[in-house]
Design a protein around this motif. Structure first.
Motif, mmCIF file in Angstrom:
data_model
loop_
_atom_site.group_PDB
_atom_site.id
_atom_site.type_symbol
_atom_site.label_atom_id
_atom_site.label_comp_id
_atom_site.label_asym_id
_atom_site.label_seq_id
_atom_site.Cartn_x
_atom_site.Cartn_y
_atom_site.Cartn_z
ATOM 1 N N ARG A 61 36.735 0.095 20.148
ATOM 2 C CA ARG A 61 36.829 1.368 20.867
ATOM 3 C C ARG A 61 35.503 2.119 20.815
ATOM 4 N NH1 ARG A 61 42.246 2.689 21.774
ATOM 5 N NH2 ARG A 61 43.192 0.711 22.404
ATOM 6 N N SER A 62 34.785 2.001 19.691
ATOM 7 C CA SER A 62 33.484 2.656 19.576
ATOM 8 C C SER A 62 32.509 2.094 20.606
ATOM 9 C CB SER A 62 32.929 2.482 18.162
ATOM 10 O OG SER A 62 31.675 3.123 18.027
ATOM 11 N N GLN A 63 32.524 0.773 20.775
ATOM 12 C CA GLN A 63 31.658 0.150 21.776
ATOM 13 C C GLN A 63 32.065 0.568 23.185
ATOM 14 O OE1 GLN A 63 32.112 -3.978 20.846
ATOM 15 N NE2 GLN A 63 30.777 -3.909 19.049
ATOM 16 N N MET A 165 22.286 9.862 14.117
ATOM 17 C CA MET A 165 22.267 8.452 14.506
ATOM 18 C C MET A 165 21.662 8.363 15.920
ATOM 19 S SD MET A 165 23.267 7.158 11.701
ATOM 20 C CE MET A 165 23.709 5.434 11.910
ATOM 21 N N ASP A 166 22.401 7.885 16.911
ATOM 22 C CA ASP A 166 21.822 7.775 18.250
ATOM 23 C C ASP A 166 22.431 8.780 19.228
ATOM 24 O OD1 ASP A 166 24.319 6.667 18.310
ATOM 25 O OD2 ASP A 166 23.759 4.857 19.409
ATOM 26 N N GLN A 167 23.040 9.855 18.705
ATOM 27 C CA GLN A 167 23.694 10.825 19.578
ATOM 28 C C GLN A 167 23.156 12.228 19.370
ATOM 29 O OE1 GLN A 167 27.904 10.429 20.762
ATOM 30 N NE2 GLN A 167 28.147 9.261 18.885
ATOM 31 N N ARG A 168 22.911 12.902 20.468
ATOM 32 C CA ARG A 168 22.454 14.289 20.449
ATOM 33 C C ARG A 168 23.637 15.213 20.156
ATOM 34 N NH1 ARG A 168 18.323 16.699 23.533
ATOM 35 N NH2 ARG A 168 18.089 18.878 22.898
ATOM 36 N N GLY A 179 36.700 8.312 5.025
ATOM 37 C CA GLY A 179 36.283 7.323 4.048
ATOM 38 C C GLY A 179 34.769 7.293 3.969
ATOM 39 N N ASN A 180 34.205 6.121 4.110
ATOM 40 C CA ASN A 180 32.758 5.963 4.022
ATOM 41 C C ASN A 180 32.132 5.747 5.388
ATOM 42 O OD1 ASN A 180 30.349 5.817 2.585
ATOM 43 N ND2 ASN A 180 30.424 3.592 2.474
ATOM 44 N N THR A 181 32.779 6.241 6.436
ATOM 45 C CA THR A 181 32.235 6.085 7.777
ATOM 46 C C THR A 181 32.157 7.436 8.473
ATOM 47 O OG1 THR A 181 34.437 5.632 8.697
ATOM 48 C CG2 THR A 181 33.112 3.730 8.044
ATOM 49 N N LEU A 182 31.168 7.554 9.332
ATOM 50 C CA LEU A 182 30.969 8.763 10.133
ATOM 51 C C LEU A 182 31.605 8.558 11.498
ATOM 52 C CD1 LEU A 182 29.523 11.436 11.022
ATOM 53 C CD2 LEU A 182 27.529 10.008 11.557
ATOM 54 N N ILE A 183 32.388 9.529 11.930
ATOM 55 C CA ILE A 183 32.957 9.517 13.275
ATOM 56 C C ILE A 183 32.336 10.679 14.034
ATOM 57 C CG2 ILE A 183 35.031 9.713 14.670
ATOM 58 C CD1 ILE A 183 36.607 8.514 12.427
ATOM 59 N N LEU A 184 31.573 10.352 15.053
ATOM 60 C CA LEU A 184 30.866 11.377 15.831
ATOM 61 C C LEU A 184 31.102 11.141 17.305
ATOM 62 C CD1 LEU A 184 28.880 13.748 15.998
ATOM 63 C CD2 LEU A 184 27.008 12.087 15.953
ATOM 64 N N GLN A 185 31.806 12.075 17.933
ATOM 65 C CA GLN A 185 32.027 12.059 19.376
ATOM 66 C C GLN A 185 32.594 10.724 19.850
ATOM 67 O OE1 GLN A 185 28.490 15.356 20.043
ATOM 68 N NE2 GLN A 185 27.995 13.229 20.339
ATOM 69 N N GLY A 186 33.609 10.243 19.082
ATOM 70 C CA GLY A 186 34.334 9.055 19.477
ATOM 71 C C GLY A 186 33.718 7.745 19.058
ATOM 72 N N TYR A 189 30.105 5.129 12.689
ATOM 73 C CA TYR A 189 28.835 4.704 12.104
ATOM 74 C C TYR A 189 29.001 4.507 10.598
ATOM 75 C CZ TYR A 189 27.058 6.666 16.485
ATOM 76 O OH TYR A 189 26.850 6.964 17.806
ATOM 77 N N SER A 190 28.166 3.626 10.046
ATOM 78 C CA SER A 190 28.123 3.384 8.610
ATOM 79 C C SER A 190 26.737 3.742 8.092
ATOM 80 C CB SER A 190 28.434 1.919 8.306
ATOM 81 O OG SER A 190 29.738 1.586 8.734
ATOM 82 N N PRO A 191 26.610 4.028 6.788
ATOM 83 C CA PRO A 191 25.306 4.370 6.230
ATOM 84 C C PRO A 191 24.363 3.163 6.282
ATOM 85 C CG PRO A 191 26.940 4.124 4.478
ATOM 86 C CD PRO A 191 27.680 4.068 5.786
ATOM 87 N N PRO A 192 23.038 3.430 6.300
ATOM 88 C CA PRO A 192 22.380 4.734 6.125
ATOM 89 C C PRO A 192 22.493 5.609 7.370
ATOM 90 C CG PRO A 192 20.749 3.009 6.519
ATOM 91 C CD PRO A 192 22.065 2.311 6.380
ATOM 92 N N TYR A 193 22.550 6.928 7.136
ATOM 93 C CA TYR A 193 22.676 7.897 8.209
ATOM 94 C C TYR A 193 21.329 8.556 8.471
ATOM 95 C CZ TYR A 193 27.650 7.420 7.121
ATOM 96 O OH TYR A 193 28.904 6.916 6.893
ATOM 97 N N LYS A 194 20.931 8.581 9.736
ATOM 98 C CA LYS A 194 19.660 9.194 10.132
ATOM 99 C C LYS A 194 19.922 10.443 10.967
ATOM 100 C CE LYS A 194 16.932 4.918 10.105
ATOM 101 N NZ LYS A 194 16.015 5.337 9.025
#
Length: 257
Positions: A61-63, A165-168, A179-186, A189-194
């Motif tokens: 779904r993320s893809q 990450m890759d989203q504005r 948990g250990n994952t970032l959910i951003l705008q659907g 992402y997993s670490p490392p986080y930029k």
């Protein structure tokens, strides 16, 4: 005769409840087997396969969301081009609209800036300084409040735009962790986080250093090896936000007559 009849009938009467109880047990066992089969649909329900399938579904779904965002961005670009050509606005109005687009985060942004990278500690991490207790699992991973603290500090430091990450990020963006994952705008992402920001690097670095939440984070960096890195850029380009800008909110249900 009466004594004989009573003695022979007694055991038969006592055996009947036992037979009924046995039949009930077998019936219940059969019901449990049928229920288990219907629940598992023929699969082994004592495995982690369902969790693996859920993880695969999240990635898929993320893809899909990423592809839809690209399609949305292309469509928005065509709509904006048509609007700019046919709206009949003045140059002053066009300039005001461009400024609003830049402030909303939907336009590409280039300038000096910096990138903050957060990462989990090594899985076998131990206390690195004296008089510090050995770490618990939660001490070794990046949490939602850590990411939010970086974003908030960069905004306070005068960031003109921020990318996680890759989203504005825009005004409705929510940095959330499960948990250990970032959910951003659907998207997941997993670490490392930029986290990258365009703005005055010196001012933003001061804001990062002054943040109480990040001062606390630095204690864990020193104690257990959580990742922390700040890179400065002379020229940094942030893409415009490409997702939907429609607001989603709950609506009251009309009472039934």
């Amino acid at each position: 005769m009466s004594n004989s009849d009573d003695s022979s009938a007694g055991p038969r009467r006592r055996a009947r409840p036992v037979r009924l109880l046995t039949a009930a047990v077998f019936a219940l066992a059969g019901l449990l087997f049928v229920t288990s089969f219907n629940t598992s649909k023929g699969t082994n329900i004592r495995t982690d396969a369902s969790l693996l399938k859920l993880s695969d579904l999240i990635k898929e779904r993320s893809q899909d969301n990423a592809a839809l965002e690209q399609s949305t961005a292309a469509a928005r670009g065509r709509v904006d081009a048509l609007a700019d050509r046919d709206d009949g606005s003045t140059k002053a109005e066009d300039a005001k609209l461009a400024a609003l687009r830049a402030a909303s985060g939907t336009e590409e942004l280039t300038g000096k800036g910096l990138t903050v990278t957060l990462n989990d500690a090594p899985p076998n991490a131990t206390a690195r300084i004296p008089n510090v207790p050995e770490p618990q699992p939660n001490d070794l991973v990046i949490h939602q409040q850590d990411l939010q603290a970086v974003v908030n500090a960069l905004w306070q430091g005068g960031a003109e735009g921020i990318q996680v990450m890759d989203q504005r990020l825009i005004s409705t963006s929510a940095v959330r962790c499960v948990g250990n994952t970032l959910i951003l705008q659907g998207r997941v992402y997993s670490p490392p986080y930029k986290i990258s920001a365009v703005g005055d690097p010196a001012v933003m670095k001061k804001a990062l250093a002054a943040s109480p939440a990040l001062q606390n984070y630095q204690l864990y960096v020193n104690a257990y090896g959580l990742g922390w890195k700040v890179d400065e850029h002379k020229a940094l380009t942030l893409p415009g936000y490409s997702g939907t800008v429609d607001l989603h909110y709950a609506k009251p249900v009309a009472p039934t007559p």
